[in-house]
Motif scaffolding. Sequence first.
Motif, PDB file in Angstrom:
ATOM      1  N   ALA A  34       2.181  -4.549  -0.938  1.00  0.00           N
ATOM      2  CA  ALA A  34       1.816  -3.388  -0.119  1.00  0.00           C
ATOM      3  C   ALA A  34       0.403  -2.920  -0.438  1.00  0.00           C
ATOM      4  CB  ALA A  34       2.817  -2.261  -0.336  1.00  0.00           C
ATOM      5  N   GLY A  37      -2.233  -4.640   1.440  1.00  0.00           N
ATOM      6  CA  GLY A  37      -2.267  -4.510   2.894  1.00  0.00           C
ATOM      7  C   GLY A  37      -1.181  -5.229   3.660  1.00  0.00           C
ATOM      8  N   HIS A  39       2.602  -5.975   5.349  1.00  0.00           N
ATOM      9  CA  HIS A  39       3.820  -5.344   5.857  1.00  0.00           C
ATOM     10  C   HIS A  39       4.944  -5.863   4.970  1.00  0.00           C
ATOM     11  CE1 HIS A  39       1.414  -4.389   9.361  1.00  0.00           C
ATOM     12  NE2 HIS A  39       1.229  -5.675   9.618  1.00  0.00           N
ATOM     13  N   ARG A  61       0.595   2.325   0.067  1.00  0.00           N
ATOM     14  CA  ARG A  61       0.051   2.050   1.395  1.00  0.00           C
ATOM     15  C   ARG A  61      -1.477   2.147   1.396  1.00  0.00           C
ATOM     16  NH1 ARG A  61       1.827   2.330   6.629  1.00  0.00           N
ATOM     17  NH2 ARG A  61       3.930   3.045   6.012  1.00  0.00           N
ATOM     18  N   GLN A  66       0.473  -0.420   8.357  1.00  0.00           N
ATOM     19  CA  GLN A  66       1.476  -1.175   7.596  1.00  0.00           C
ATOM     20  C   GLN A  66       2.891  -0.713   7.924  1.00  0.00           C
ATOM     21  OE1 GLN A  66      -1.016  -0.630   3.781  1.00  0.00           O
ATOM     22  NE2 GLN A  66       0.401  -2.299   3.229  1.00  0.00           N
TER      23      GLN A  66
END
Length: 318
Positions: A34, A37, A39, A61, A66
Amino acid sequence: MSLFGRTKWNPAGKHCYVTGGSAGLGLSLAVLLASHGAHVSIVARDTRKLEDALAKLESARVSNDQVFRSHSFSIGTAEGANAALKAVMEEHSGLTPDAVFLCAGKSTPKFFVEMSEQDLTDGMTNGYWVQAWTAWAVTKKMVEQQRKGKLCFVSSTLGYMSFIGYASYSPAKQALRGLADTLRSELILYDIDVHIFFPPTMFTPGYEEENKTKPKITLKIEEDDSGLQPDQAAAGLFKGIQAGHAHITADFMTDLFRASTRGSAPYHNFFYDSLVDGIARIGVPFWRSGVDSLVRKHRAEHQQYLKEQGFPLQNGSN
């Protein structure tokens, strides 16, 4: 960035699926992905732990775009693995993930003679099938959709060697190596990269749980094991993925076993592996001899333990 002409894998914008993502290595890896970057979809059984894990993903995040999702499934069966994958794919237009990290697993160390049939069956389910079924489900869908991607199994240092106490765990982890090595070859057909990680002792909630059943002699053998924190292990796994290693290690001791039992797996680096293999040829026999000596010295204590457990020992006839 590149390493000897190879472009480093970058998870930014890619969908990464992590099983066992609510705790330990899986959670640390999910957070790391995460923070780069990605998902991230995580799957585990405990809904409360999943909620806490999702909050940690949010704290890592780096982009509003995301997508983080958690799903509660038991993936020790083909049915469960397929159901989990379906739920994960639904959040991403029905497409398979770009990378799948198989971190789910469990160890329950005991003496072989005191294990039940269920203990041995559970050992293969929790150590092998919980990863193999997801790999099977994902691979079929990737090929069907003609999607390139990555598949990463998680074995253990005990996937290269073993010792007393791990009769229900080490065979499963060594079986994962066999599956990963086979699929690394077979999935070249579809441009799917296959990796397998061999972490040493990791100080996770699962480690604390396994110590409740671990024999004293096993604890004795492991008492000087420095081990790794989950974040350290996750960083080692990630580094190995970026380097494109088929077999990934995160500590020098495991690297000794990797180099000396590499089989047909690709080298990390010919000169480095040759050097480490030379060290292993000297060091590993000494390690093995020391472990065997400790086990022999434990015989009398073990006999007493079996009696206390009600094991039906007969008087020796020799």
